[in-house]
Write a protein that holds these residues in place. Structure first.
Motif, PDB file in Angstrom:
ATOM      1  N   ALA A  40     -17.724  -1.223  -7.376  1.00  0.00           N
ATOM      2  CA  ALA A  40     -16.341  -1.222  -6.902  1.00  0.00           C
ATOM      3  C   ALA A  40     -16.304  -1.623  -5.444  1.00  0.00           C
ATOM      4  O   ALA A  40     -17.192  -1.265  -4.673  1.00  0.00           O
ATOM      5  CB  ALA A  40     -15.731   0.173  -7.073  1.00  0.00           C
ATOM      6  N   SER A  41     -15.274  -2.393  -5.078  1.00  0.00           N
ATOM      7  CA  SER A  41     -15.101  -2.731  -3.669  1.00  0.00           C
ATOM      8  C   SER A  41     -13.635  -2.642  -3.311  1.00  0.00           C
ATOM      9  O   SER A  41     -12.776  -3.035  -4.074  1.00  0.00           O
ATOM     10  CB  SER A  41     -15.628  -4.146  -3.380  1.00  0.00           C
ATOM     11  N   ALA A  42     -13.364  -2.109  -2.120  1.00  0.00           N
ATOM     12  CA  ALA A  42     -12.001  -2.012  -1.611  1.00  0.00           C
ATOM     13  C   ALA A  42     -12.066  -2.027  -0.103  1.00  0.00           C
ATOM     14  O   ALA A  42     -13.024  -1.584   0.504  1.00  0.00           O
ATOM     15  CB  ALA A  42     -11.341  -0.716  -2.099  1.00  0.00           C
ATOM     16  N   ALA A  43     -11.018  -2.564   0.520  1.00  0.00           N
ATOM     17  CA  ALA A  43     -10.962  -2.613   1.978  1.00  0.00           C
ATOM     18  C   ALA A  43      -9.554  -2.289   2.430  1.00  0.00           C
ATOM     19  O   ALA A  43      -8.596  -2.591   1.738  1.00  0.00           O
ATOM     20  CB  ALA A  43     -11.361  -4.007   2.475  1.00  0.00           C
ATOM     21  N   THR A  44      -9.428  -1.678   3.572  1.00  0.00           N
ATOM     22  CA  THR A  44      -8.111  -1.372   4.107  1.00  0.00           C
ATOM     23  C   THR A  44      -7.803  -2.318   5.252  1.00  0.00           C
ATOM     24  O   THR A  44      -8.688  -2.760   5.974  1.00  0.00           O
ATOM     25  CB  THR A  44      -8.040   0.079   4.627  1.00  0.00           C
ATOM     26  N   ALA A  45      -6.557  -2.652   5.395  1.00  0.00           N
ATOM     27  CA  ALA A  45      -6.110  -3.504   6.489  1.00  0.00           C
ATOM     28  C   ALA A  45      -5.852  -2.653   7.721  1.00  0.00           C
ATOM     29  O   ALA A  45      -5.592  -1.458   7.626  1.00  0.00           O
ATOM     30  CB  ALA A  45      -4.826  -4.221   6.081  1.00  0.00           C
ATOM     31  N   ASP A  46      -5.914  -3.292   8.902  1.00  0.00           N
ATOM     32  CA  ASP A  46      -5.536  -2.599  10.123  1.00  0.00           C
ATOM     33  C   ASP A  46      -4.040  -2.347  10.090  1.00  0.00           C
ATOM     34  O   ASP A  46      -3.249  -3.228   9.741  1.00  0.00           O
ATOM     35  CB  ASP A  46      -5.899  -3.443  11.344  1.00  0.00           C
ATOM     36  N   THR A  47      -3.648  -1.130  10.447  1.00  0.00           N
ATOM     37  CA  THR A  47      -2.253  -0.712  10.386  1.00  0.00           C
ATOM     38  C   THR A  47      -1.900   0.090  11.628  1.00  0.00           C
ATOM     39  O   THR A  47      -2.729   0.834  12.148  1.00  0.00           O
ATOM     40  CB  THR A  47      -2.015   0.159   9.133  1.00  0.00           C
TER      41      THR A  47
END
Length: 170
Positions: free
Chosen positions: A20-27
């Motif tokens: 599994a891979s997931a990334a969060t954006a800068d917010t």
């Protein structure tokens, strides 16, 4: 309200194994207050994979009518008139879409608030990133008393600053 942006979460099953891979954006998010200290909404800016920032504005409790809204260069709402937020995040651009060198990265279309005082809108900005906003002195979101004329320098003749919020990384 905190926005979380996830990229593709791919799960591949191979002999019982999963990847599994997931990334969060800068917010960054700002909680808006009017001059009396009342909460009047939130603004969230999220970097996206396209390179355009997604700006989400959720307002509740400002007067009906058109309002200039902008991202300002300093993360400080301490002055009674919110002048401590400085000018717009301008980069090397002029103010407004009617200026050949514009618009500023902090310029946004006017927000039209109905009689209910509640409005939600989203905008995309190709000239803004969360990293730019979260520099040494931060940035703030300002709601003005009147509409931006998209022409007058340096800030569109939008009137008094009636709400302000300092962006915090999120």
């Amino acid at each position: 309200m905190k926005h979380l942006t996830l990229t593709v979460a791919t799960i591949v099953g191979l002999g019982g194994a999963a990847i599994a891979s997931a990334a969060t954006a800068d917010t960054a998010q700002a909680a808006l207050q009017d001059r009396d200290g009342n909460a009047v909404g939130t603004v969230t800016v999220s970097d996206t994979e396209s390179g355009r920032a997604l700006i989400s504005v959720d307002i509740d409790g400002v007067p009906a009518g058109p309002h200039g809204i902008h991202i300002h260069e300093t993360g400080d709402c301490s002055a009674d008139d919110f002048s401590s937020a400085g000018g717009h995040m301008s980069g090397d651009a002029g103010h407004g879409v009617h200026d050949a060198s514009g618009p500023h990265p902090g310029d946004l279309p006017n927000l039209n608030v109905p009689e209910s005082g509640t409005a939600m809108v989203e905008h995309f900005s190709p000239d803004l990133t969360v990293a730019d906003m979260m520099d040494d002195n931060g940035s703030a979101f300002i709601v003005h008393s009147g509409p931006d004329d998209y022409t007058s320098q340096p800030s569109g003749a939008a009137g008094d600053r009636i709400a302000c919020g300092v962006f915090e990384a999120g």
